[in-house]
Motif scaffolding. Sequence first.
Motif, PDB file in Angstrom:
ATOM      1  N   ASN A 148      45.536  56.797  81.880  1.00  0.00           N
ATOM      2  CA  ASN A 148      44.669  56.630  80.709  1.00  0.00           C
ATOM      3  C   ASN A 148      43.263  56.192  81.117  1.00  0.00           C
ATOM      4  N   GLN A 179      33.297  52.091  83.004  1.00  0.00           N
ATOM      5  CA  GLN A 179      34.348  52.455  82.072  1.00  0.00           C
ATOM      6  C   GLN A 179      35.730  52.051  82.587  1.00  0.00           C
ATOM      7  N   LEU A 204      38.546  56.592  72.592  1.00  0.00           N
ATOM      8  CA  LEU A 204      38.135  55.874  73.789  1.00  0.00           C
ATOM      9  C   LEU A 204      36.907  56.476  74.443  1.00  0.00           C
ATOM     10  N   ILE A 205      36.664  57.769  74.232  1.00  0.00           N
ATOM     11  CA  ILE A 205      35.668  58.501  75.017  1.00  0.00           C
ATOM     12  C   ILE A 205      34.378  58.748  74.252  1.00  0.00           C
ATOM     13  N   THR A 237      44.950  50.960  78.614  1.00  0.00           N
ATOM     14  CA  THR A 237      44.309  51.180  79.907  1.00  0.00           C
ATOM     15  C   THR A 237      44.744  50.078  80.881  1.00  0.00           C
ATOM     16  N   MET A 257      39.854  58.420  80.599  1.00  0.00           N
ATOM     17  CA  MET A 257      38.733  57.859  79.854  1.00  0.00           C
ATOM     18  C   MET A 257      37.480  57.783  80.725  1.00  0.00           C
ATOM     19  N   TYR A 304      42.538  59.594  72.825  1.00  0.00           N
ATOM     20  CA  TYR A 304      41.496  59.715  73.835  1.00  0.00           C
ATOM     21  C   TYR A 304      40.097  59.886  73.234  1.00  0.00           C
ATOM     22  N   PRO A 306      38.831  49.323  74.585  1.00  0.00           N
ATOM     23  CA  PRO A 306      40.222  49.820  74.569  1.00  0.00           C
ATOM     24  C   PRO A 306      41.185  48.881  73.859  1.00  0.00           C
TER      25      PRO A 306
END
Length: 291
Positions: free
Chosen positions: A89, A221, A158-159, A239, A93, A155, A228
Amino acid sequence: MTLASSGLRPVPAARPRRFRARPSLWLRYAILGVAAIVLLYPLLFTFLASFMTAEEAGRYPPPLFPEGLYLGNFRTALELAPIPRFLWNSFVMAGAVTLGQLVTCSMAAYAFAFVGFRGKTALFAAFLSTMMIPWEVTIIPNYLTIKTLGWMDSYPGLIVPFLASAFGVFLLRQFFLQLPKELFEAARIDGCGHARAFFQLVLPLGRPALATLAVYTFLNQWNSYLWPLLVTNREEMRTVQIGVTMLQWEEMMSWNLVLAGVAMVLLPSLLLLAFGLKQLVRGITAGAVKG
């Protein structure tokens, strides 16, 4: 005619001069060495303690070196928490955010450096002013946006909020401005447009700055914790920075087990930093020295 008949004597070969360091230089190196040991001690202790047994880790004072390479901590950590899933994860990310910032920041930096349009200076100043806004201020608006879009525990949540960076645009723009203008003028005479100049000139010549941004963004990150923690609730979307806390309990604390998980979390970022440190320093110091 020889040198003896001419009355000339051969010049003796220069003897190698021995390096004699001044006492102040040795003192400087000694201070730097002590400072390096102090800074590296927590990292060294983390990796050494991960090979200790519970009995060794519970001693006071704790030993610096383990009596043997005990691998049971890593096996137990992998059984108690899905660390490979957490690593995946974090890698997805950090990798996606890094790739996204390389694309968006390089295109924006090229526009601010080589494309002329009305209000460019004011727009760039406004763009840079966002760097003065603390990231904590934007947490609530970003969280509400992600929740409204239904991107919790995913995702994209998170991104997406980190696909653009004012720092990345500033870094790449300053590097692009140092590229030789004659090269772009010659390319423009040959009929080279912005797209071709961007892909065939700017990107190949800007590899040091791009590598610097990639290493900086990936490490930032990879080590992120707060965001997260807010947008993920399911265990399979956690994560590494959050998942490693699953190795701690209120009833007892097994530090050798916790440090084994921390060692597995630190290893990818340390490897990336070791291989990308040269590009990172070169990109940050680019333009600092003139001439």
